[in-house]
Design an enzyme around this catalytic site. Structure first.
Site, PDB file in Angstrom:
ATOM      1  N   CYS A 136      -7.308  -1.165  -1.216  1.00 38.21           N
ATOM      2  CA  CYS A 136      -5.898  -2.028  -0.530  1.00 38.21           C
ATOM      3  C   CYS A 136      -6.356  -3.436  -0.469  1.00 38.21           C
ATOM      4  O   CYS A 136      -7.206  -3.731   0.217  1.00 38.21           O
ATOM      5  CB  CYS A 136      -5.462  -1.454   0.807  1.00 38.21           C
ATOM      6  SG  CYS A 136      -4.129  -2.077   1.297  1.00 38.21           S
TER       7      CYS A 136
ATOM      8  N   CYS B 258       0.677  -7.974  -3.083  1.00 45.80           N
ATOM      9  CA  CYS B 258      -0.187  -6.672  -3.406  1.00 45.80           C
ATOM     10  C   CYS B 258      -1.389  -6.950  -4.258  1.00 45.80           C
ATOM     11  O   CYS B 258      -1.595  -7.381  -5.370  1.00 45.80           O
ATOM     12  CB  CYS B 258       0.884  -5.592  -4.511  1.00 45.80           C
ATOM     13  SG  CYS B 258      -0.041  -4.161  -4.597  1.00 45.80           S
TER      14      CYS B 258
END
Length: 354
Positions: free
Chosen positions: A124, A274
């Site tokens: 992530c 992201c």
């Protein structure tokens, strides 16, 4: 009615090189019976608008091994701790959890497992930036270059003097280009399948401008694409599920940069640009000869916040570096009372995740 005795939250929030369990909160019911609550110490942050919750103490011992091995035990034996940490009523669909682990490599600062409302993430980007910011606040990282272990490999990170964080992500690559999928209600949609630490389907076909006021329609469209990919048997490498859908279009602010809308597992859209999605996008651009090695790529998210990316050539694809900024938002102690019907979280579908 409960009368509770709460142990003090550790001032430093530090964890030793093994997990520790803090004293339970002791509560006395009206009938004088005692109830013990389990607790987790957490630090919250957001990276470009996307929240991260770092678990710093109180988690059950996952045994030895690297983060991949500990993730397997987490998933098999302690999944309800995931839902207790990030699902309602303590969290939300947008929160990404990050469990700090003691490092197993001598040059690593820490290990980490990322998870969300429905499962686990191999890597992530925004969460890594939040972890670095948190470790710095705990006094465990000084400005400079460091390494973090994740279930999909060890990544380099750099804390800059101005507070920004760079992440040297795992090698990213495009698996397939211009893949067509028939999406009910939307016709044929074409896009690239790429790996950036998670599997992405990236398309420039979008029914509406990528603006926050359209997030419901964009979410429904992206969900339909994901469902169509699964129904058609279109996957990542080795049959892996493509669990992130990324829409790209020119930003509506006239800046000339490309904006994205990313739908994550659990049907929450990424508030940030992201990090893994930016890595996957750069891999596609590099494969098409549209982004040179060392050239800066600005990726704008649905909130207008930005990540900066560049890459070096890798063995199969690219070695991306993503730079962004995180801000601490809370230091808290989560309480888990087994007598609470939602002690272990409300599931993504609204059921009790016990």
């Amino acid at each position: 009615m409960l009368r509770c005795t709460v142990p003090a939250f550790p001032e430093s929030c530090r964890i030793p090189h093994r997990h520790r369990t803090l004293p339970a909160i002791r509560c006395r019911r009206a009938d004088e019976s005692m109830v013990a609550m389990q607790t987790l110490d957490v630090i919250d942050s957001h990276t470009a608008g996307e929240p991260t919750r770092v678990v710093v103490a109180g988690f059950p011992d996952l045994g030895g091994g690297d983060p991949a091995a500990q993730l397997r035990r987490f998933r098999q034996d302690f999944d309800r701790w995931r839902s207790a940490t990030v699902c309602e009523p303590r969290g939300s669909d947008t929160v990404v959890g990050a469990l700090l682990l003691p490092p197993t490599e001598p040059d690593a600062a820490a290990g980490v497992i990322f998870f969300n409302n429905v499962g686990y993430l191999g890597m992530c980007g925004h969460g890594t930036i939040g972890v670095v910011r948190t470790l710095h606040a705990l006094g465990r990282l000084a400005p400079g270059a460091h390494r973090l272990q994740t279930p999909v490999g060890t990544v380099g990170v750099e804390l800059h003097a101005d507070g920004r964080v760079s992440v040297d992500n795992v090698e990213s690559y495009r698996l397939a280009a211009d893949v067509a999928v028939d999406v009910p209600g939307h016709g044929r949609v074409r896009g690239d399948i790429a790996w950036g630490g998670n599997w992405f389907f990236i398309t420039a076909q979008t029914p509406l401008p990528l603006m926050l006021r359209h997030q419901r329609e964009l979410t429904a469209y992206s969900e339909a694409i994901g469902n169509a990919l699964r129904k058609s048997g279109i996957t990542g490498a080795d049959g892996a599920e493509i669990d992130h859908i990324e829409l790209n279009a020119p930003a509506d602010d006239g800046s000339g940069v490309i904006a994205n809308f990313v739908l994550c597992p659990g049907l929450a859209y990424d508030r940030s640009p992201c990090g893994t999605g930016t890595s996957a996008k750069m891999a596609c651009l590099a494969a098409d000869g549209k982004l040179a090695e060392g050239e800066t790529w600005i990726q704008q998210g649905i909130l207008g916040t930005r990540f900066e990316g560049r890459y070096r050539r890798g063995t199969r694809g690219i070695l991306p570096r993503i730079t962004g900024e995180a801000f601490l938002t809370a230091k808290a102690q989560l309480c888990i009372d087994d007598s609470d019907p939602f002690a272990w979280g409300i599931g993504a579908a609204g059921d009790g995740a016990r």
